[in-house]
Scaffold this motif. Structure first.
Motif, PDB file in Angstrom:
ATOM      1  N   LEU A  85      34.187  47.490  34.467  1.00 31.87           N
ATOM      2  CA  LEU A  85      33.667  46.257  35.058  1.00 31.87           C
ATOM      3  C   LEU A  85      33.194  45.284  33.985  1.00 31.87           C
ATOM      4  O   LEU A  85      33.418  44.083  34.084  1.00 31.87           O
ATOM      5  CB  LEU A  85      32.533  46.580  36.036  1.00 31.87           C
ATOM      6  N   VAL A  91      33.159  39.249  36.164  1.00 27.91           N
ATOM      7  CA  VAL A  91      32.085  40.048  36.763  1.00 27.91           C
ATOM      8  C   VAL A  91      30.760  39.477  36.286  1.00 27.91           C
ATOM      9  O   VAL A  91      30.470  39.449  35.099  1.00 27.91           O
ATOM     10  CB  VAL A  91      32.219  41.542  36.385  1.00 27.91           C
ATOM     11  N   VAL A 105      29.258  44.425  43.331  1.00 25.29           N
ATOM     12  CA  VAL A 105      29.770  43.719  42.165  1.00 25.29           C
ATOM     13  C   VAL A 105      29.948  42.254  42.547  1.00 25.29           C
ATOM     14  O   VAL A 105      30.707  41.940  43.474  1.00 25.29           O
ATOM     15  CB  VAL A 105      31.118  44.313  41.693  1.00 25.29           C
ATOM     16  N   ILE A 122      40.084  47.090  39.786  1.00 28.11           N
ATOM     17  CA  ILE A 122      38.883  47.897  40.018  1.00 28.11           C
ATOM     18  C   ILE A 122      39.176  49.025  41.006  1.00 28.11           C
ATOM     19  O   ILE A 122      38.787  50.180  40.796  1.00 28.11           O
ATOM     20  CB  ILE A 122      37.726  47.004  40.513  1.00 28.11           C
TER      21      ILE A 122
END
Length: 145
Positions: A85, A91, A105, A122
């Motif tokens: 991430l 992000v 997220v 992801i």
């Protein structure tokens, strides 16, 4: 930790909007001496009320798409998912949460196509069991800016 008084709250209000304000200017705005202001800021840092100073980069382009990715992991902790991430500049924030989900997220991407690509990257991580995407339509209250 001592209870925050009005001057402490004034300091926090100013620093939350202007983290790089010089101490001399901060002292003048709250009506204390520079040394008293320095001492108060140091105490706020030491007690953990002030956890750091950072550049909070806002949405630079009004065309950005904001979304929340709700992630359920195969097991926690999931090795490598936070590293993956962190490699994506889109992000903005990752929060570990209690309940049926494991991670929330927050992302900002340039397009829906980019959101799909990021989401697929992801979701394909072996530690991810499920991923739900929520597109932010509007921020009705936003106290981060």
């Amino acid at each position: 930790m001592r209870e925050l008084d009005a001057k402490d709250r004034d300091i926090l209000a100013i620093l939350s909007k202007e983290a790089r304000i010089p101490l001399k200017a901060l002292a003048a705005r709250i009506g204390l001496s520079r040394s008293a202001t320095t001492e108060r800021v140091a105490q706020l840092e030491k007690s953990g009320v002030i956890r750091g100073y950072r550049a909070d980069i806002g949405q630079m382009d009004e065309g950005l798409v904001a979304a929340l990715l709700l992630v359920t992991l195969v097991r926690t902790p999931s090795i490598g998912i936070l590293d993956q991430l962190a490699r994506h500049a889109e992000v903005r924030r990752v929060s570990s949460v209690s309940g049926q989900l494991d991670l929330v997220v927050e992302v900002e991407v340039s397009s829906i196509d980019r959101l799909n690509t990021l989401r697929d990257a992801i979701a394909s991580h072996p530690g991810v069991e499920d991923l739900t995407t929520l597109i932010v339509l509007r921020r009705d209250i936003d106290r981060t800016s």
